[in-house]
Design a protein around this motif. Structure first.
Motif, PDB file in Angstrom:
ATOM      1  N   THR A 101      10.694 -11.544  10.815  1.00 56.36           N
ATOM      2  CA  THR A 101       9.415 -12.362  10.795  1.00 56.36           C
ATOM      3  C   THR A 101       8.511 -12.124   9.187  1.00 56.36           C
ATOM      4  N   PHE A 102       8.800 -11.044   8.596  1.00 54.92           N
ATOM      5  CA  PHE A 102       8.757 -11.988   7.169  1.00 54.92           C
ATOM      6  C   PHE A 102       8.838 -12.837   6.518  1.00 54.92           C
ATOM      7  N   ALA A 103      10.407 -13.028   6.796  1.00 53.00           N
ATOM      8  CA  ALA A 103      10.666 -13.868   5.459  1.00 53.00           C
ATOM      9  C   ALA A 103       9.829 -15.009   6.494  1.00 53.00           C
ATOM     10  N   ALA A 104       9.979 -15.395   7.748  1.00 54.20           N
ATOM     11  CA  ALA A 104      10.091 -16.797   7.997  1.00 54.20           C
ATOM     12  C   ALA A 104       8.264 -17.475   7.649  1.00 54.20           C
ATOM     13  N   ARG A 105       7.661 -16.047   7.211  1.00 53.52           N
ATOM     14  CA  ARG A 105       6.329 -16.667   7.642  1.00 53.52           C
ATOM     15  C   ARG A 105       5.636 -17.166   5.414  1.00 53.52           C
ATOM     16  N   LEU A 106       6.500 -16.934   5.363  1.00 50.73           N
ATOM     17  CA  LEU A 106       7.066 -16.281   3.479  1.00 50.73           C
ATOM     18  C   LEU A 106       7.917 -17.455   3.079  1.00 50.73           C
ATOM     19  N   SER A 135      -0.880 -13.179  13.799  1.00 52.62           N
ATOM     20  CA  SER A 135      -1.088 -11.338  13.788  1.00 52.62           C
ATOM     21  C   SER A 135      -0.448 -10.996  13.172  1.00 52.62           C
ATOM     22  N   PRO A 136      -1.098 -10.758  12.255  1.00 57.62           N
ATOM     23  CA  PRO A 136      -0.058  -9.956  10.205  1.00 57.62           C
ATOM     24  C   PRO A 136       1.036  -8.860  10.688  1.00 57.62           C
ATOM     25  N   VAL A 137       1.402  -9.045  10.183  1.00 54.03           N
ATOM     26  CA  VAL A 137       3.081  -8.041  10.559  1.00 54.03           C
ATOM     27  C   VAL A 137       2.929  -7.042   9.289  1.00 54.03           C
ATOM     28  N   GLY A 138       4.075  -5.864   9.416  1.00 54.41           N
ATOM     29  CA  GLY A 138       4.129  -4.994   8.936  1.00 54.41           C
ATOM     30  C   GLY A 138       5.256  -4.201   9.181  1.00 54.41           C
ATOM     31  N   TYR A 139       5.949  -3.508   7.777  1.00 54.80           N
ATOM     32  CA  TYR A 139       6.668  -2.568   7.898  1.00 54.80           C
ATOM     33  C   TYR A 139       6.589  -1.348   7.778  1.00 54.80           C
ATOM     34  N   TRP A 163       0.893  -0.972   0.577  1.00 51.77           N
ATOM     35  CA  TRP A 163      -0.081  -0.394   0.027  1.00 51.77           C
ATOM     36  C   TRP A 163       0.836   1.180   0.443  1.00 51.77           C
ATOM     37  N   TRP A 164       0.019   2.562  -0.958  1.00 50.75           N
ATOM     38  CA  TRP A 164       1.128   3.636  -0.157  1.00 50.75           C
ATOM     39  C   TRP A 164       0.134   5.014  -0.153  1.00 50.75           C
ATOM     40  N   ASP A 165       0.481   6.227  -0.302  1.00 52.12           N
ATOM     41  CA  ASP A 165      -0.653   7.367   0.191  1.00 52.12           C
ATOM     42  C   ASP A 165       1.134   8.526   0.108  1.00 52.12           C
ATOM     43  N   ALA A 166       0.762   9.150  -0.372  1.00 55.81           N
ATOM     44  CA  ALA A 166       1.060  10.893  -0.661  1.00 55.81           C
ATOM     45  C   ALA A 166       2.159  10.134   1.070  1.00 55.81           C
ATOM     46  N   ASP A 167       2.379  10.218   2.015  1.00 54.09           N
ATOM     47  CA  ASP A 167       3.166  10.768   3.319  1.00 54.09           C
ATOM     48  C   ASP A 167       3.834   8.956   3.455  1.00 54.09           C
ATOM     49  N   ARG A 168       3.380   7.742   3.071  1.00 50.32           N
ATOM     50  CA  ARG A 168       4.089   6.356   3.773  1.00 50.32           C
ATOM     51  C   ARG A 168       3.761   5.913   2.369  1.00 50.32           C
ATOM     52  N   ALA A 169       4.524   4.490   2.419  1.00 47.20           N
ATOM     53  CA  ALA A 169       4.173   3.410   1.823  1.00 47.20           C
ATOM     54  C   ALA A 169       4.753   2.200   2.697  1.00 47.20           C
ATOM     55  N   GLY A 170       4.266   0.768   2.538  1.00 48.27           N
ATOM     56  CA  GLY A 170       4.484  -0.309   3.254  1.00 48.27           C
ATOM     57  C   GLY A 170       3.438  -0.862   3.173  1.00 48.27           C
ATOM     58  N   TYR A 171       3.810  -2.225   3.836  1.00 49.36           N
ATOM     59  CA  TYR A 171       2.868  -3.445   3.536  1.00 49.36           C
ATOM     60  C   TYR A 171       2.701  -4.268   4.669  1.00 49.36           C
ATOM     61  N   THR A 172       1.546  -5.167   4.617  1.00 51.39           N
ATOM     62  CA  THR A 172       0.990  -5.605   5.830  1.00 51.39           C
ATOM     63  C   THR A 172       0.929  -7.053   5.289  1.00 51.39           C
ATOM     64  N   LEU A 173       1.396  -8.571   6.396  1.00 50.63           N
ATOM     65  CA  LEU A 173       1.357  -9.783   5.207  1.00 50.63           C
ATOM     66  C   LEU A 173       0.727 -10.607   6.762  1.00 50.63           C
ATOM     67  N   ALA A 174      -0.312 -11.213   6.190  1.00 53.17           N
ATOM     68  CA  ALA A 174      -1.873 -12.148   6.419  1.00 53.17           C
ATOM     69  C   ALA A 174      -0.926 -12.925   6.476  1.00 53.17           C
TER      70      ALA A 174
END
Length: 268
Positions: free
Chosen positions: A116-121, A95-99, A79-90
């Motif tokens: 955690t992202f690497a482990a869950r994928l 519990s979801p993890v994000g950055y 996801w992204w907007d004018a101020d930030r960008a990031g991800y959510t992994l479910a």
């Protein structure tokens, strides 16, 4: 937030045929397309953040969590907007993890989230984690969009191949135009449980969505969504996180509606 600059992509580590039933239960207008070996991409219409006051990260976090509960494949929301960008992994009941990265690319997340992202994928806990570490460090030449592009490029080692033109950072309407003409793309209209109650339930239940509307699979999915939603809502309340509270509420609503519909049909 400048809503017109906001957008999102939902990457599911499964083939479109497996993703389609879960995506229909979201009751959202989505485009579904293949995105490489054992990957699919969902392109949302974007009205939830374009027409309302819901931040894009909160909306897609709820969608990703709802899609992943009861599935044996993870969902990655970019996801992204004018101020930030990031991800959510479910992934499943966890519990979801994000950055998050700020617009200029400054990391604003926790290093543990990447591990955690690497482990869950199912990525390599040493080599792949080392490859991800630069994304948690300051890099003057990398803005927020560049970070997402780098993440998508990194995931090509897992088989992800985003169709040409479906790049993170593009406006939602442009992404949908590109996705619509891709080979194998299909429109998901979102004929969910609530719609089935008020239209012709027998017709809907005889189709591919049927097992997810009533019967053992539907009850298991509804119970899983309800349990995960309650847990997520309590977790969000303790941390005063409005975004995850929204995701929890979405899951609770989906689970309760699914169980109610199954009971209603069982009494017919």
């Amino acid at each position: 937030m400048n809503a017109t600059s906001a957008g999102a992509l939902l990457l599911c580590r499964a083939e479109p045929a497996a993703v389609r039933p879960a995506a229909q239960l979201l009751r959202e207008r989505l485009l579904l397309a293949p995105a490489g070996r054992n990957w699919s991409v969902l392109v949302p219409e974007g009205k939830r953040w374009l027409d309302g006051d819901h931040p894009v990260d909160r909306v897609v976090a709820g969608w990703a969590t709802a899609l992943a509960v009861g599935a044996d494949w993870p969902v990655l929301a970019l996801w992204w907007d004018a101020d930030r960008a990031g991800y959510t992994l479910a992934a499943g009941f966890r519990s979801p993890v994000g950055y998050i990265w700020l617009a200029d690319g400054t990391p604003a997340g926790e290093d543990e989230a990447m591990r955690t992202f690497a482990a869950r994928l199912g990525l390599d806990p040493v080599l792949d984690v080392q490859a991800l570490e630069p994304m948690t460090r300051q890099a003057p030449e990398a803005d927020a969009r560049g970070r997402l592009l780098a993440l998508a490029e990194f995931l090509t080692r897992t088989g992800l191949r985003l169709p040409a033109g479906l790049a993170p950072g593009e406006p939602a309407d442009r992404l949908r135009e590109v996705a619509r003409i891709r080979p194998g793309a299909e429109q998901i209209e979102g004929a969910g449980r609530r719609d089935a109650v008020w239209t012709e339930p027998d017709v809907v239940e005889d189709g591919p969505l049927g097992p997810w509307l009533c019967g053992p699979r539907a009850r298991a999915l509804g119970a899983a969504q309800l349990a995960a939603g309650v847990s997520l809502a309590l977790w969000a309340a303790r941390r005063r996180s409005g975004g995850w509270a929204f995701a929890g509420a979405l899951l609770i609503a989906h689970g309760a509606l699914g169980l109610a519909y199954d009971r209603l049909r069982a009494q017919d």
